[in-house]
Design a protein around this motif. Structure first.
Motif, PDB file in Angstrom:
ATOM      1  N   ASN A   5       0.625  -1.444  -0.141  1.00  8.69           N
ATOM      2  CA  ASN A   5      -0.344   0.202  -0.249  1.00  8.69           C
ATOM      3  C   ASN A   5       0.737   1.186   0.382  1.00  8.69           C
ATOM      4  N   PHE A  29      -2.220  -4.462  -5.229  1.00 13.06           N
ATOM      5  CA  PHE A  29      -1.847  -3.033  -4.912  1.00 13.06           C
ATOM      6  C   PHE A  29      -2.921  -1.840  -4.825  1.00 13.06           C
ATOM      7  N   THR A  34      -1.689   2.984  -6.126  1.00 11.46           N
ATOM      8  CA  THR A  34      -2.651   3.716  -7.178  1.00 11.46           C
ATOM      9  C   THR A  34      -3.280   4.600  -7.602  1.00 11.46           C
ATOM     10  N   GLN A  35      -2.790   5.627  -6.897  1.00 10.34           N
ATOM     11  CA  GLN A  35      -3.012   6.907  -7.081  1.00 10.34           C
ATOM     12  C   GLN A  35      -1.866   7.941  -8.006  1.00 10.34           C
ATOM     13  N   SER A 105      -6.739   6.856 -10.798  1.00 12.62           N
ATOM     14  CA  SER A 105      -6.516   6.117  -9.935  1.00 12.62           C
ATOM     15  C   SER A 105      -5.579   5.352 -11.112  1.00 12.62           C
ATOM     16  N   LEU A 106      -4.867   4.267 -10.103  1.00 18.64           N
ATOM     17  CA  LEU A 106      -4.448   3.534 -11.364  1.00 18.64           C
ATOM     18  C   LEU A 106      -4.817   2.351 -10.793  1.00 18.64           C
ATOM     19  N   GLU A 107      -5.798   1.899 -10.582  1.00 16.29           N
ATOM     20  CA  GLU A 107      -5.475   0.359 -10.081  1.00 16.29           C
ATOM     21  C   GLU A 107      -6.061   0.010 -10.903  1.00 16.29           C
ATOM     22  N   PHE A 110      -3.277  -1.176 -12.894  1.00 16.83           N
ATOM     23  CA  PHE A 110      -2.372  -1.748 -12.901  1.00 16.83           C
ATOM     24  C   PHE A 110      -2.425  -4.000 -12.992  1.00 16.83           C
ATOM     25  N   ASP A 111      -4.229  -3.556 -12.555  1.00 17.23           N
ATOM     26  CA  ASP A 111      -4.459  -4.757 -13.222  1.00 17.23           C
ATOM     27  C   ASP A 111      -4.504  -4.869 -14.146  1.00 17.23           C
ATOM     28  N   VAL A 133       4.560  -0.726 -11.264  1.00 15.16           N
ATOM     29  CA  VAL A 133       4.124   0.416  -9.768  1.00 15.16           C
ATOM     30  C   VAL A 133       5.069   1.413  -9.977  1.00 15.16           C
ATOM     31  N   ALA A 137       4.023   5.215 -10.449  1.00 16.72           N
ATOM     32  CA  ALA A 137       3.285   5.798  -8.553  1.00 16.72           C
ATOM     33  C   ALA A 137       3.835   7.388  -8.298  1.00 16.72           C
TER      34      ALA A 137
END
Length: 346
Positions: A5, A29, A34-35, A105-107, A110-111, A133, A137
């Motif tokens: 995190n 993550f 993720t931001q 948001s990067l969630e 990356f997924d 990541v 990030a």
């Protein structure tokens, strides 16, 4: 399942002796990883995104597209990505009330990237994913730009240390900066040894320059964890202006993706080359026969490639300005003899 995190957690995980999971789905993550955040301060930046800044953000987006294409297909060609993939990897910014604080948001990014890594060698893909990541990030490229000024900053710290009563504070700051530098050096080393991570590192550096150029009149810009004050913003843009630009003619097949007619016989066409790089090129219609201009419009409307000679100015591999100087009857790739010129400039 391993949950990461924060930047520190991810860096410690990479440095640990523990064996990394072989399945990318075993790592999740969250938090700051993720931001993607850009904070811009200045008179013009109050819940607004001026056109120049919007262009800078889009340039950053295109750099990420190229890095994704390289990671998934081995070449940084945006055309390798489908419209669906572009939607998955698009950064959607939300502007905070009262300031130009842009957060994306990067969630999902990356997924989807992790899904594309499934076919990568198991001992390699987890380290690559975590490093990518971290690179995106923290916007490693922004940090790398600042590191080029390390000697100047060290001189400032040394001078400040001579001020009575500041020794402890300076020592603490220096230690913190040293720790931060060591952390980001780890990412830099991985970027040198890993082509995929290196491509994302390049994307964040070029993207950072574009954002700073787009907000050249800002008082302060923070990209990821890196802050640029007024003088540093000026320095980035001044260095960019001094970088050597190369100009020359190139001949190839292009896709016309957009066209804009202007007053006075000037038309601008947006072209995409074989590498997927998009750029605008100007046509001065009074220097062309009508047949040549018509072929450009037909190519745009019919979504067909057209063979052109383009005079382009390039900086760091990116086309910054261009004009179309010649249109050919046939595509270069399917005709080995010199085609008949439709139009030309003298």
């Amino acid at each position: 399942m391993v949950e990461l995190n924060s930047v520190e957690e991810a860096l410690d995980f990479l440095k640990s002796d523990a064996s990394l999971p072989t399945d990318v789905s075993d790592v999740k993550f969250g938090g700051e990883l993720t931001q993607f955040r850009v904070l811009i301060e200045g008179k013009k930046y109050h819940s607004t995104v001026p056109a120049a800044l919007a262009r800078g953000l889009w340039d950053f987006q295109e750099e990420l597209y190229r890095a994704v294409a390289f990671a998934l297909y081995g070449e940084d060609n945006i055309r390798r990505l489908t419209d669906e993939q572009k939607a998955y990897f698009e950064l959607v910014f939300h502007v905070a009330e009262g300031s130009s604080d842009l957060i994306a948001s990067l969630e999902g990014f990356f997924d989807k990237l992790a899904d594309g890594f499934q076919n990568m060698d198991s001992s390699h893909k987890m380290k690559t994913l975590i490093a990518v990541v971290l690179t995106v990030a923290v916007v490693w490229g922004a940090t790398n730009i600042v590191e080029t000024w390390a000697e100047t900053k060290q001189h400032e710290v040394t001078t400040a240390a001579e001020v009575k009563g500041k020794e402890i504070a300076v020592a603490q700051t220096t230690a913190e900066e040293a720790a931060k530098t060591a952390q980001f050096q780890l990412i830099g080393q991985i970027a040198k040894d890993n082509a995929v991570v290196g491509r994302f590192a390049k994307a964040t550096e070029e993207g950072t320059r574009s954002i700073i150029k787009g907000a050249a009149d800002a008082d302060n810009i923070k990209i990821g964890r890196t802050n640029f004050n007024r003088s540093e913003i000026n320095e980035v843009n001044q260095r960019a202006a001094k970088e050597r630009a190369t100009a020359g003619l190139s001949r190839g097949d292009y896709q016309v993706i957009r066209a804009e007619a202007r007053v006075g016989g000037i038309t601008r066409f947006w072209l995409q080359d074989e590498r997927g790089q998009e750029f605008s090129a100007t046509v001065f219609e009074d220097e062309f026969e009508a047949k040549g201009v018509n072929r450009l419009w037909e190519s745009f409307r019919g979504r067909k490639k057209i063979s052109l000679e383009v005079n382009a100015t390039t900086i760091r591999g990116q086309i910054k300005a261009a004009s179309i100087v010649r249109v050919f009857e046939q595509d270069v790739t399917i005709n080995s003899t010199r085609p008949t010129d439709v139009v030309s400039t003298n």
